[in-house]
Design an enzyme around this catalytic site. Structure first.
Site, PDB file in Angstrom:
ATOM      1  N   HIS D 148       0.834  -1.202   0.000  1.00 17.46           N
ATOM      2  CA  HIS D 148       0.000   0.000   0.000  1.00 17.46           C
ATOM      3  C   HIS D 148       0.866   1.248   0.000  1.00 17.46           C
ATOM      4  O   HIS D 148       2.093   1.167   0.155  1.00 17.46           O
ATOM      5  CB  HIS D 148      -0.928   0.000   1.220  1.00 17.46           C
ATOM      6  CG  HIS D 148      -0.206   0.106   2.525  1.00 17.46           C
ATOM      7  ND1 HIS D 148       0.167  -0.992   3.266  1.00 17.46           N
ATOM      8  CD2 HIS D 148       0.254   1.179   3.232  1.00 17.46           C
ATOM      9  CE1 HIS D 148       0.800  -0.602   4.363  1.00 17.46           C
ATOM     10  NE2 HIS D 148       0.873   0.721   4.358  1.00 17.46           N
ATOM     11  N   HIS D 196      -5.932  -1.903   3.551  1.00 13.62           N
ATOM     12  CA  HIS D 196      -5.818  -0.660   2.776  1.00 13.62           C
ATOM     13  C   HIS D 196      -4.908  -0.866   1.578  1.00 13.62           C
ATOM     14  O   HIS D 196      -3.902  -1.575   1.642  1.00 13.62           O
ATOM     15  CB  HIS D 196      -5.309   0.505   3.624  1.00 13.62           C
ATOM     16  CG  HIS D 196      -4.031   0.280   4.350  1.00 13.62           C
ATOM     17  ND1 HIS D 196      -3.475  -0.960   4.580  1.00 13.62           N
ATOM     18  CD2 HIS D 196      -3.160   1.154   4.902  1.00 13.62           C
ATOM     19  CE1 HIS D 196      -2.358  -0.838   5.251  1.00 13.62           C
ATOM     20  NE2 HIS D 196      -2.132   0.431   5.451  1.00 13.62           N
ATOM     21  N   HIS D 210       4.770   7.155   2.999  1.00  7.76           N
ATOM     22  CA  HIS D 210       5.537   5.917   2.836  1.00  7.76           C
ATOM     23  C   HIS D 210       4.823   4.999   1.857  1.00  7.76           C
ATOM     24  O   HIS D 210       3.640   5.152   1.589  1.00  7.76           O
ATOM     25  CB  HIS D 210       5.716   5.190   4.176  1.00  7.76           C
ATOM     26  CG  HIS D 210       4.472   4.529   4.697  1.00  7.76           C
ATOM     27  ND1 HIS D 210       3.579   5.159   5.546  1.00  7.76           N
ATOM     28  CD2 HIS D 210       3.936   3.300   4.487  1.00  7.76           C
ATOM     29  CE1 HIS D 210       2.581   4.344   5.831  1.00  7.76           C
ATOM     30  NE2 HIS D 210       2.766   3.215   5.214  1.00  7.76           N
ATOM     31  N   HIS D 242       0.471  -1.638  14.635  1.00  3.54           N
ATOM     32  CA  HIS D 242      -0.477  -0.558  14.397  1.00  3.54           C
ATOM     33  C   HIS D 242      -1.810  -0.863  15.090  1.00  3.54           C
ATOM     34  O   HIS D 242      -2.269  -2.011  15.052  1.00  3.54           O
ATOM     35  CB  HIS D 242      -0.791  -0.423  12.906  1.00  3.54           C
ATOM     36  CG  HIS D 242       0.321   0.101  12.058  1.00  3.54           C
ATOM     37  ND1 HIS D 242       0.973   1.273  12.337  1.00  3.54           N
ATOM     38  CD2 HIS D 242       0.881  -0.371  10.912  1.00  3.54           C
ATOM     39  CE1 HIS D 242       1.885   1.497  11.391  1.00  3.54           C
ATOM     40  NE2 HIS D 242       1.860   0.512  10.529  1.00  3.54           N
ATOM     41  N   TYR D 251       8.817   1.100  10.126  1.00  9.17           N
ATOM     42  CA  TYR D 251       9.059   2.186   9.181  1.00  9.17           C
ATOM     43  C   TYR D 251      10.554   2.428   9.082  1.00  9.17           C
ATOM     44  O   TYR D 251      11.252   2.453  10.108  1.00  9.17           O
ATOM     45  CB  TYR D 251       8.393   3.487   9.655  1.00  9.17           C
ATOM     46  CG  TYR D 251       6.900   3.532   9.520  1.00  9.17           C
ATOM     47  CD1 TYR D 251       6.252   3.143   8.353  1.00  9.17           C
ATOM     48  CD2 TYR D 251       6.110   4.012  10.569  1.00  9.17           C
ATOM     49  CE1 TYR D 251       4.869   3.210   8.249  1.00  9.17           C
ATOM     50  CE2 TYR D 251       4.736   4.088  10.465  1.00  9.17           C
ATOM     51  CZ  TYR D 251       4.121   3.680   9.296  1.00  9.17           C
ATOM     52  OH  TYR D 251       2.751   3.751   9.193  1.00  9.17           O
ATOM     53  N   GLU D 261       7.982   0.879   4.434  1.00  9.39           N
ATOM     54  CA  GLU D 261       7.438   0.096   5.544  1.00  9.39           C
ATOM     55  C   GLU D 261       7.483  -1.380   5.176  1.00  9.39           C
ATOM     56  O   GLU D 261       7.278  -1.741   4.016  1.00  9.39           O
ATOM     57  CB  GLU D 261       5.971   0.494   5.823  1.00  9.39           C
ATOM     58  CG  GLU D 261       5.364  -0.231   7.020  1.00  9.39           C
ATOM     59  CD  GLU D 261       3.870   0.070   7.248  1.00  9.39           C
ATOM     60  OE1 GLU D 261       3.194   0.510   6.295  1.00  9.39           O
ATOM     61  OE2 GLU D 261       3.395  -0.158   8.369  1.00  9.39           O
TER      62      GLU D 261
END
Lengths: 303, 303, 303, 303
Positions: D148, D196, D210, D242, D251, D261
């Site tokens: 993503h 996502h 990112h 997360h 990250y 990431e």
């Protein structure tokens, strides 16, 4: 023969109820007794009566206690401690709740070290007959056992000498100012097969950096971190890997501000383990391998 | 003082080249020497010259060798073995490639046990100065070290008595015919902190059941299984969990038919570890906890 | 637009109380309703009312139900099913507990497929406002959701054609007799991004091979296996890896003999996923990658 | 029908050789082509020609490109984009290396979005006939695929409206100022089953926060962190979890300062996924669940 393990730590807490809630509810230790105003706890995979003693009033380490294999060990160490120039006293059976005869000394660093041979036994959570690999009804992080303690001393070299010269510990890893130096700025000390039972870094005398509980694997470390978030436990650093010991870790704080650790992994040691040396310029990587830098809290927040 | 660990196993293989390809290429050991027709190998996290010796001709265990801490240990054990009624002989420096002075005895079960104090040192793959947690250039399963050996004996009780009475081992787990019995049908024996360095189950004298290499975690066990599939290694049982030791495992075979194991996890032991007892009716669960049954191969395929 | 997912499976069980104990207590589903003699359950990470329906009497699959995105989908599929030559009927709101308007058809293989657009919503265990990653108070294996269903058909090719030609599924993996053949002996079918929502292998018409619940990772699969041992659940195969889907798995049985699976991992798919082909001679590796062989139970025990 | 996935990101790098060394050597992508001064790369589990394009000169995102299912999709989206009030242009076959016909638009946030239906196919590293679960010869972190992209926009609400209203994305999670508000400060947007494909947080227009690569599990995230330490890659935050997506993450930065990431885990979504809402006061927990606080870098370092 000799020291078997770090048997228990006795620590001061400012709020005993909050501390019990933390160590019992969040870490998942079992309260095994209350006496003399203190609370005694053990992990589900420990058979002795306790590995943590909480004592109300202040913060920091009251003492670290090591279990030895035989009564002869107690006598031998009593002499060796005295011969090394320290005062040593007897802790008679009954003085310490559920603990048998022992000896006690105060190190030059101000830390109190107790040795004992016997403790009341309660047995592990899975029993000893056709056991399952883990017990039902686990709470919180469900830490199985105490693993090690890290303290600060003005003279870490002297501190480590006591453990190697008197108690027959070995050094798994040490920090020196630069390559080629033999001056020990920090030392990780073990008795038999673990990366460390006790460790020391430079700092004020008598202070506690953290004591650590073992977890089986990196997923349990993640789960422990989740529980810290769920229950509002302040996290210091992690999850991450240590360069020193190779272990996986989260540092966090109990409600009184004493630093705890959950620790998994790490190599196996033996008396002939080739001592690992870290130069001071690489210490960031040694402590937090992935991030490669210390935060301020690591060296300044002590209890 | 005393025995530190299972130092090396020497095994016979029918096809030396195929064996080297297996232990070096698939398990990821490093070939550290060839001498006297034998091939010597070590894991990346072992500092001594070798932990596995391959010898052409047949199958099975030539000997299991334990490393002791001091020369005094060798002298003491020499006397204790003789006092226990076994013949004991010296293995002089130079007789065994890269190994120092030692002693050797044949157990009543026909297994040869060697003790030694010194071995040429090569160092671990990550070095000892500011090391990374694992070396670059890993091969195959990348096993870091030898873990334990399991053999069969007509009298497992007697076998375990040798290790506890003479070599100061402790029993972590034992199998008895039924609850209340003290007759040992199988025993898992440790010296310091691991679940077992050596173990014995009932079967013909002199036979090898398997020797095992350590892996860090359950994901590495999966990856090892993947490599077995990729490289055509015959799998016996696993991945699964042992009830005994709580460890995670795959049993598989080398090209000669000797059984290997990759093993991860397991609890920590100490001399005061409360011995675990399995009744024979629960042995299936003890060996393969999830499946709760032994396959025929487990008890019949030996080398 | 189109089918979103396998919404629920309805299965027959010989003993409803034992089944509830299994699916609620050991797998950790939540009982969300009881009606018409049936018991309805969902995983903690499912928001719809149920994903499993238990119906007393016999064993096997009553129906598999897929949730579609829109009412228009229902109308479209109603026509497409009829155009494909199958009888299709309406399942009116209220006929199925907590389920809205839908359509139903019986495949040539005898399996009943239902499509619906709406189900009563209960919400996930973590809520939708500032949620934690997992809920407190988990039970047993704590499976978060239903994943897929595998059935047998005399004509697997025809079965898979229904799903691809009528319901717009794609084939992630297929088994063919030999390289170059397009005759489908088995097919793994997906709608959007998972390795499979439904799959078919050769066997009697109308039979259920298994339905599967998702687990987050390989450690949870181990833990699920531990719980099977603790609670006496019969294990079929595993823990191991599938070649097909790459997933990690344990097959096991509910108290009525219906096969369940816990499944983790696996790749991501898309409509342009390059279909993977297994030749029949490699099917053992395709199903159980590490062991590379099917056991008899795999193809003969069906419900 | 519609958008299938984030197909590729094209990013600027200040030093192309250093960037190739990073993405190929450390992340383990494969260089699949060099043309027009650009370098094209893909992960081992991607079948299309590339998912990352490196372009020399500066830093930041040149464009994000989504793959659609059909030519009809291109025509439909061309009209829908124009109807939404944005300029849309054709990207003809041959204009973009290895990419077929497409359309392009610049969002109000200044980000360029391209849609395409076709890309040259190279196949996955394991092949499509009787494949192993992972290929031999993996390099570095061995990331299998792009996952993503997260960008900043002055009006995140408008950004998310484009994706939901024009490209039929759904919102898995959103940040609002306080409970009850519908003003979107941040949005995580998906098309089919992942948490996502694209996300937006408040910040300057046109900036990249990112882009992320998938890893299979938490142990691979640890291993990725080890490789960052070994190869000197600057780490931003992690390993940690997360709250948003439940995923596990590190990250870090490429040599030009673009944030990367590695991401594993996370739930499954569907069009009827109940949108999760974070209130701004809990955003620290939403982003870094265990630590519960953002560092300054997270919101200020953009490219």
């Amino acid at each position: 023969m000799g020291v078997m393990r770090l048997g228990f730590v006795e620590v001061r807490v400012t709020d005993l109820d909050a501390a019990v809630s933390h160590y019992e509810g969040s870490l998942g230790l079992e309260v095994t007794g209350r006496a003399e105003g203190k609370v005694f706890l053990k992990g589900w995979d420990e058979w002795d009566h306790h590995s943590v003693v909480l004592q109300p009033g202040g913060v920091g380490l009251v003492k670290m206690a090591f279990k030895v294999e035989s009564d002869q060990d107690l006598e031998d160490f009593e002499k060796r401690i005295a011969a090394w120039g320290l005062k040593v006293s007897r802790v008679h059976r009954g003085e310490d709740f559920a603990v048998g005869e022992g000896i006690s000394t105060e190190l030059p660093s101000g830390h109190v070290v107790q040795l004992y041979r016997e403790m009341e036994t309660l047995g592990v959570g899975t029993g000893t007959e056709n056991p399952d690999p883990w017990p039902d009804g686990q709470r919180g992080m469900a830490v199985p056992r105490l693993d090690h303690v890290l303290v600060t001393a003005e003279d870490p070299h002297l501190f480590s000498r006591f453990f190697t010269e008197v108690l027959d510990f070995h050094i798994s890893e040490r920090v020196v100012p630069q390559a080629g130096s033999d001056q020990i700025l920090g030392a990780w000390l073990f008795r038999t097969n673990t990366p460390h039972d006790v460790a020391v870094i430079p700092g004020p005398n008598g202070k506690l950096h953290h004591f650590a509980f073992y977890l089986d694997n990196w997923y349990e470390v993640l789960r422990a971190g989740d529980i810290m978030a769920k229950t509002g436990i302040p996290v210091d650093v992690g999850p991450t890997r240590h360069g020193i010991t190779r272990g996986q870790t989260i540092y966090f704080f109990d409600p009184s501000g004493n630093r705890n650790e959950v620790f998994s992994g790490g190599y196996i040691t033996y008396p002939d383990f080739p001592c690992i040396t870290w130069t001071a310029d690489q210490l960031g990587k040694g402590i937090f391998y992935i991030q490669r830098e210390l935060n301020d809290r690591f060296t300044t927040v002590l209890t």
